[in-house]
Design an enzyme around this catalytic site. Structure first.
Site, short mmCIF file in Angstrom:
data_model
loop_
_atom_site.label_atom_id
_atom_site.label_comp_id
_atom_site.label_asym_id
_atom_site.label_seq_id
_atom_site.Cartn_x
_atom_site.Cartn_y
_atom_site.Cartn_z
N SER A 241 43.17 44.92 40.30
CA SER A 241 43.81 44.99 38.91
C SER A 241 43.36 43.81 37.96
O SER A 241 43.60 43.52 36.90
CB SER A 241 45.43 44.94 39.10
OG SER A 241 45.82 43.51 39.60
N HIS B 169 33.97 36.71 46.90
CA HIS B 169 34.88 35.79 46.56
C HIS B 169 34.52 34.41 46.53
O HIS B 169 34.47 33.59 45.67
CB HIS B 169 36.54 35.77 47.30
CG HIS B 169 37.42 36.76 46.80
ND1 HIS B 169 38.32 36.63 45.67
CD2 HIS B 169 37.61 38.09 46.85
CE1 HIS B 169 39.08 37.58 45.24
NE2 HIS B 169 38.63 38.43 45.98
#
Length: 186
Positions: A14, A51
């Site tokens: 999201s 990441h």
């Protein structure tokens, strides 16, 4: 002065982590990134790699999911922001430390495991407050889908959901992300 907690939640993919990282970057302060994931398969290893590559090089990264309050207390005082990604993975790892049969576990045993996890969360938040830090926590919203079919998934959803509630109640700010768009709830 006491520390500040910002919770960023939302569904899978999201935009939670990106939004949380943007909040930290905008502060222009030194950031400590606490990564709670364990690289258990190739997919997770790839996610962790991406990441790492997306974070600014001057951020300090620690990896771990247990006793984060001790780690937080030991952080150099020049660092004023901690970004924890992610609470739900932390909960997962703490649950799987337990040597139990999740299909046959009693409600009393579940309550004991949840209490241990709750103590970890509370101690972590206490350290943030005591050390006058701004902590941005990322977590997954798990309560908007269907009831999971298997027992361990239901147990996880319930424990993670209650930990999210504890954090959200104490947080000064709470954001909910949908399709990359953050909405401020608190």
């Amino acid at each position: 002065m006491t520390g500040k907690i910002t919770l960023v939640t939302g569904g899978a993919r999201s935009g939670k982590s990106n939004f949380a990282e943007d909040l930290a970057k905008k502060s222009e302060k030194s950031v400590v990134y606490l990564a709670t994931a364990i690289p258990f398969d190739e997919g997770m290893k790839d996610r962790i790699k991406k990441h790492r590559e997306s974070r600014p090089k001057d951020w300090i990264t620690y990896e771990g999911y247990k006793d984060l309050h001790t780690l937080i207390q030991g952080i150099d005082k020049e660092y004023k922001i901690i970004l924890i990604d992610c609470i739900t993975i932390m909960v997962t790892n703490l649950m799987f430390e337990e040597d139990v049969c999740w299909d046959k576990i009693s409600h009393e045993e579940i309550d004991k495991i949840e209490e241990k996890i709750k103590k970890q969360i509370k101690k972590m938040m206490g350290s943030i407050r005591e050390n006058d830090l701004w902590c941005i926590m990322v977590t997954n919203e798990l309560g908007m889908g269907i009831v999971p079919e298997n027992r361990i998934s239901r147990i996880f959803r319930d424990i993670a959901g209650r930990m999210n509630q504890i954090i959200a109640k104490e947080a000064e700010e709470v954001y909910f992300t949908v399709s990359g768009l953050p909405m401020k709830l608190k």
